[in-house]
Design an enzyme around this catalytic site. Structure first.
Site, PDB file in Angstrom:
ATOM      1  N   LYS B  78      96.984  -5.784 -24.076  1.00  0.00           N
ATOM      2  CA  LYS B  78      96.114  -5.464 -22.935  1.00  0.00           C
ATOM      3  C   LYS B  78      96.824  -5.824 -21.635  1.00  0.00           C
ATOM      4  CE  LYS B  78      91.390  -6.322 -21.223  1.00  0.00           C
ATOM      5  NZ  LYS B  78      90.158  -7.145 -21.370  1.00  0.00           N
ATOM      6  N   SER B 155      85.857  -4.431 -21.434  1.00  0.00           N
ATOM      7  CA  SER B 155      87.009  -3.996 -20.676  1.00  0.00           C
ATOM      8  C   SER B 155      88.252  -3.698 -21.511  1.00  0.00           C
ATOM      9  CB  SER B 155      87.356  -5.070 -19.645  1.00  0.00           C
ATOM     10  OG  SER B 155      87.862  -6.229 -20.286  1.00  0.00           O
ATOM     11  N   SER B 179      84.099  -8.273 -23.670  1.00  0.00           N
ATOM     12  CA  SER B 179      85.178  -7.302 -23.453  1.00  0.00           C
ATOM     13  C   SER B 179      86.080  -7.046 -24.657  1.00  0.00           C
ATOM     14  CB  SER B 179      86.053  -7.739 -22.278  1.00  0.00           C
ATOM     15  OG  SER B 179      85.443  -7.354 -21.068  1.00  0.00           O
TER      16      SER B 179
END
Lengths: 100, 487, 490
Positions: B78, B155, B179
């Protein structure tokens, strides 16, 4: 906290934007104001909770603050520190002139 | 090639050890998959040369018999994790050219254990969002429905989309209020948020420091255990990192749940949950019962206040954490005549709408005259929420909840920030309490979209969480592959 | 103005009556640690720009603070020396504001729960009196970086070497009533910090700086509106700035004006304070507990361990000097001002006449060092040599007058006084026959004056003493000269 007290208007948005150093275009201020009011209205639910005897919780971590010994273990990396700088000169970061 | 994509992390690891194929072959297969699925927009940055070097090094280790736990396994990262000499933007324009000179502890742990890095995965800007629509470089698409562009959640939307689309064997994510778990649920994969303090936060772009936790997004529970084994660990550079040894989670995969007590919180069965999710929630309860667990009703009375607390604390911390993005030392600067103007245009143009909204909220709730009414109040209610969990864990071992109130939604359809925030209603409470949670897929809804179920454990009981999740995973037999996955 | 009124220090005689000052000080003391408060970069002074900077200090994304144990110990040690309450649990807060030399966009400080709470110290005033000043709190915080505004016409240059250096902020209660008290307070705090070893107290290098809060009021009235004068880095400037600020405020108030609560700078060239433009913007620091850190906690037994490492502090030391060495409280207060002084004194006075040693050290040595602009640590006269000089005076080897010459030579050559006395043959002549020879010579050369003296001109006695001393080149023992002359001139 009552909802009414916490309702923000455009002057408040200007003040908060200034504190946050955020340039907000005039055209989007009304929408932002509405959004903030909706969110603040939503979080105002917390008024219902009686917290008179409750201590605030800042961290869920159970341990104590760890301490490190006083040794120089870092530094002398000017090149790494300055590598991503938008503007630098002679080892300094450079910004528009500040008037004190 | 496509055969190689069928291996999950654990089985690929075994196959590599058995020399069924090489890490280089596996890595190349993933690069083909990345190309095939590029329309999903999951990757922000691909580092092919770097990956190939890592894969070759892994193959050498296999040859020399010095293979490490994740040797040769290609994974995605990420974009919230700082990666040395590889662009790290947190999906924000303000960091569009930022190239860290350092590696986050969690990713370093992964490389030290032999993993191969494929690239950086998109996410909501500064991890603020539940749909991956706030990413500066554009939306990420959920691979499940071919004809409708659905949200992968957020997210960690890029991470979830990539793992579901088989363009990464596994991925790292960060979870502040859901997330990892919410996008995992939306994309039909497993997402684990560890106990706060399990994974070091050093080198991860900070959103909300008292909540942020790194964790894995994987195809299976075993894969999550394998990844977390490497990611977790005490770090002296993070004062909030727990100085606790984590047992080898691979030893807990088949411990079963006989005699364990599972709590069903009555507050989590409310209006607004889709019928299909309710159905699968009930099925999950039954599966656990059939596997020998005792099911008990429990109450977490302050659940409904979790979102309001979260939307005060997280923006407050974020408003301060994001103050460093000022165009002085790194990031994209917008020139102006005075320092203050430079700050305002740099930050005004560099941050997206949602980030600005949250900075504004955070600044407001901390500002003079409002601190007690908002921030302090939220911290007090946060204690009540934590105490709810502490009390429930006196009675039961694990808590079972749906991961999300609905399955994935169409990109661009949720315009109102508040309705977006409601997505995290089931994930936020455990975040506030710092407790570990895992979301795993248990079925599909009528549209063919995955449904995720969440298990929550007491702090530092990741081993038990893994054992329990494995039982549920076996019962659910979720063997579906996303339509848009690489073939 | 009525000139006949006898004003006390800190009072201002205005048109409408006598005003008094109310002063509170915030002292920022740099902790003498090797590394910074929350990072492993060096805290030393004077390095190349941005070389003592870690990625944590530069606030790179994802960087986290880890606290320096030594700094915590020094804060506790200082707190104990200030007779203050030590808080076993304290909290680090973020103070949020934007500035070019504040990379994080916040300063880590302690707002609601500082590491040290209320205490008090006794200060010594010039008139020999003492007064007690309350301490409000002491907390730990990070220093900011440095902005250079004179390098470029339209740019400022930023150096982060100081960013994150550990500071203790010591906040007094508004108990100070005159610029002189403020000066004495700063000197006392500096002295305590040096004794404890927490801070080198070097005001020139900025390791010690003070912000002064000043207001004025008529005696017995409520506190007036205060102004804060920022960043004063010498005791002299503190005294000047407070005096001029208080006078400014009296003038405004007497003209019917109001004081704006504001931050002001002291202009050393004009000796006046001026409003700080950049601080006009209303601040809202949005303090909240730093979520990257946990509460700082320690046990009573840990505090006790720190207490045991405390050195003898000035107030007690002063009392001991008076009893052990028989010196005056005034001399003692000068000697304990600096740990260096008292260490030097105790070495020099060891087994010697304590009073004489104190006189010589304070008058002769300090005078000479000041003239040459040398610090005591670089003194050419060692404590041992000063002690030897005192011994030579006490045992009559040299006279006080000769001693001054010897001392002057010691300042130049660094030689021991006994070597100088030997080399130059300066031993005092105390032998009666030797001195009688000199007396006879003087008498024979001044027969008419002897007549006058014997005729009743008593004043001339001093003349004869002087002549004897002169021809002995100062070496004759004056008391023996006196005695023998009196006998001779009967």
């Amino acid at each position: 906290m009552s909802k009414k007290e916490s309702i923000v208007d455009i002057p408040t948005v200007n003040k908060i934007a200034r504190l946050s150093r955020l340039n907000i275009p005039e055209a989007s201020k009304q929408n932002l104001t509405n959004d903030l009011n909706n969110i603040l209205g939503f979080v105002a639910q917390l008024d219902e909770v009686n917290t008179s005897d409750v201590k605030p919780l800042a961290s869920v971590t159970g341990h104590k603050l760890p301490l490190r010994s006083d040794k120089v273990t870092d530094g002398n990396i000017e090149d790494l520190v300055l590598k991503n700088a938008p503007e630098s000169s002679g080892g300094f970061f450079v910004v528009p002139k500040v008037i004190e | 090639m496509s055969d190689l994509l069928k291996f999950d992390l654990l089985s690929a690891s075994i196959a590599l050890k058995n020399k069924e194929f090489s890490s280089l072959e596996l890595t190349n297969a993933y690069f083909e998959a990345i190309e095939q699925t590029s329309a999903l927009g999951a990757y922000l940055e691909i580092v092919k040369d770097h990956s190939i070097n890592m894969a070759k090094a892994s193959d050498k280790n296999f040859k020399n018999g010095t293979a490490r736990p994740l040797e040769g396994l290609p994974i995605g990262v990420k974009d919230m994790f700082c990666t040395k000499d590889i662009k790290t933007t947190a999906s924000s324009k303000i960091l569009e050219n930022f190239c860290p000179t350092y590696e986050s502890t969690v990713t370093q742990n992964l490389w030290d254990d032999g993993a191969v890095m494929l690239g950086k995965l998109s996410c909501d800007e500064f991890a603020m969002g539940s749909s991956n629509e706030t990413a500066a470089r554009g939306n990420v698409i959920n691979p499940w429905l071919k004809n409708i562009k659905m949200s992968p959640g957020g997210s960690s939307g890029g991470s979830a989309s990539a793992v579901a689309a088989r363009s990464a064997l596994a991925a790292t994510g960060t979870d502040t209020g859901g997330s990892i778990r919410q996008p995992a649920a939306f994309c039909g994969i497993t997402g684990l948020k560890p106990t706060y303090g399990r994974c070091s936060r050093w080198g991860i772009v900070a959103f909300s420091s008292s909540l942020d936790q790194a964790g894995p997004l994987t195809r299976t529970v075993s894969d999550a255990a394998l990844m977390l084994n490497s990611m977790a660990g005490h770090d002296k550079k993070d004062s909030t990192s727990a100085n606790l040894e984590m047992p080898d989670l691979m030893n807990y995969l088949d411990k079963g749940i006989k005699g364990k007590k599972i709590g069903i919180p009555k507050e989590y069965t409310q209006d607004g949950i889709s019928d299909d999710i309710v159905t699968f929630y009930e099925k999950s309860i039954n599966w656990l019962k059939e596997s020998g667990a005792e099911i008990l009703p429990v109450s977490l009375p302050h659940t409904k206040y979790a979102l309001p607390v979260y939307y005060i604390i997280a923006p407050a911390e974020a408003s301060s954490n994001l103050a460093r993005y000022d165009g002085v030392r790194y990031g994209k600067r917008n020139e102006a005549a005075s320092l203050d103007e430079m700050y305002e245009v740099t930050r005004g143009n560099g941050f997206g709408e949602e980030v600005k909204r949250r900075i504004m909220i955070g600044t407001y709730v901390l500002s003079s005259g409002y601190y007690d009414a908002y921030y302090l109040k939220a911290q007090k209610v946060r204690r009540l929420i934590k105490e709810d969990f502490d009390n429930v864990f006196e009675e039961v071992d694990y808590i079972l909840t749906p991961s999300t109130p609905t399955t994935s939604f169409e990109l661009g359809k949720k315009q109102d920030p508040l309705s977006m925030y409601l997505n995290d209603i089931f994930t936020v409470p455990a975040s506030l309490a710092g407790m570990p949670g895992i979301s795993l897929p248990v079925g599909l809804d009528k549209l063919g979209l995955p449904i995720g179920i969440q298990l929550i454990a007491n702090s530092f009981d990741e081993p038990g969480l893994i054992s329990t999740a494995r039982v549920l995973e076996r019962s659910a037999e979720f063997n579906f592959i996303a339509d848009g996955a690489a073939k | 103005m009525n000139e006949s009124i006898n004003l006390k220090p800190g009072q201002i005689n205005g048109e409408t009556g006598i005003w008094e000052m109310v002063i509170g000080l915030e002292i920022h003391a740099q902790i003498s640690s090797k590394s910074k408060l929350f990072s492993g970069a060096s805290a030393s002074f004077g390095a190349e720009a941005n070389s003592n900077v870690s990625l944590v200090d530069a606030a790179m994304p994802g960087m986290l603070p880890v606290i320096n144990e030594f700094c915590v110990e020094q804060a506790v040690k200082t707190g104990l020396a200030l007779n203050a309450k030590i808080n076993n649990v304290s909290i680090f807060d973020r103070k949020n504001y934007f500035y070019a030399d504040l990379p994080q966009g916040y300063q880590i400080s302690q707002f609601t729960k500082p590491i040290v709470g209320e205490g008090e110290i006794i200060i010594d005033l010039d008139d020999g009196l003492q007064t007690t000043i309350g301490i409000e709190r002491l907390h730990l915080e990070q220093d900011a970086g440095k902005s250079l505004h004179d390098q470029h016409p339209s740019k400022s240059y930023i150096d982060l070497n100081r960013t994150g250096v550990a500071l203790m902020e010591i906040v007094s209660k508004p108990d100070i009533r005159s610029p002189q008290e403020a000066g004495a307070y700063v000197k006392k705090i500096r002295s305590i910090l040096r004794y404890v070893g927490a801070c080198d107290g070097n005001m020139e290098e900025g390791s010690l700086r003070a912000d002064c809060n000043v207001s004025v009021r008529k005696s017995g009235e409520e506190f007036g509106t205060r102004c804060e004068i920022k960043n004063l880095n010498s005791v002299r400037f503190i005294i000047q700035a407070i005096q001029s600020e208080a006078e400014r405020q009296v003038e405004i108030l007497e003209e019917g004006g109001k004081i704006n609560q504001e931050t002001r700078l002291f202009d050393t060239s004009t000796g006046e304070t001026r409003s700080m433009r950049s601080k006009e913007d209303a601040h809202d620091y949005r303090y909240f507990p730093d979520p990257d850190l946990l509460p700082l906690e320690f046990s009573d037994s840990w505090v006790q361990k720190i207490r045991e490492t405390l050195p003898e502090l000035p107030d007690l030391l002063k009392k001991r000097l008076v009893t052990d060495f028989g010196i005056t409280p005034y001399d003692a207060s000068i000697l304990v001002e600096e740990k260096d002084y008292v260490d030097f004194y105790q070495k020099a006075a060891n087994g010697k006449d304590g009073k004489l040693t104190a006189n010589w050290m304070i008058t002769e040595l300090f005078g000479a060092l000041k003239k040459e602009n040398i610090s005591l640590s670089d003194s050419p006269v060692s404590p041992e040599n000063l002690g030897q000089l005192i011994a030579l005076i006490s045992d009559g080897t040299i006279s006080g007058k000769i001693a001054k010459d010897v001392f002057a030579e010691m300042m130049i050559s660094k030689k021991s006084p006994s070597d100088i006395v030997k080399e130059k043959g300066l031993e005092q002549v105390s032998d009666d026959t030797e001195i009688l020879k000199l007396i006879d010579k003087v008498i024979s050369e001044n027969e008419d004056k002897v007549k006058d003296y014997l005729g009743g001109k008593d004043r001339l006695f001093g003349f004869f003493v002087g002549q004897v001393m002169k021809i002995s080149q100062g070496k004759a023992n004056p008391s023996i000269v006196n005695k023998l002359l009196k006998e001779k001139l009967k």
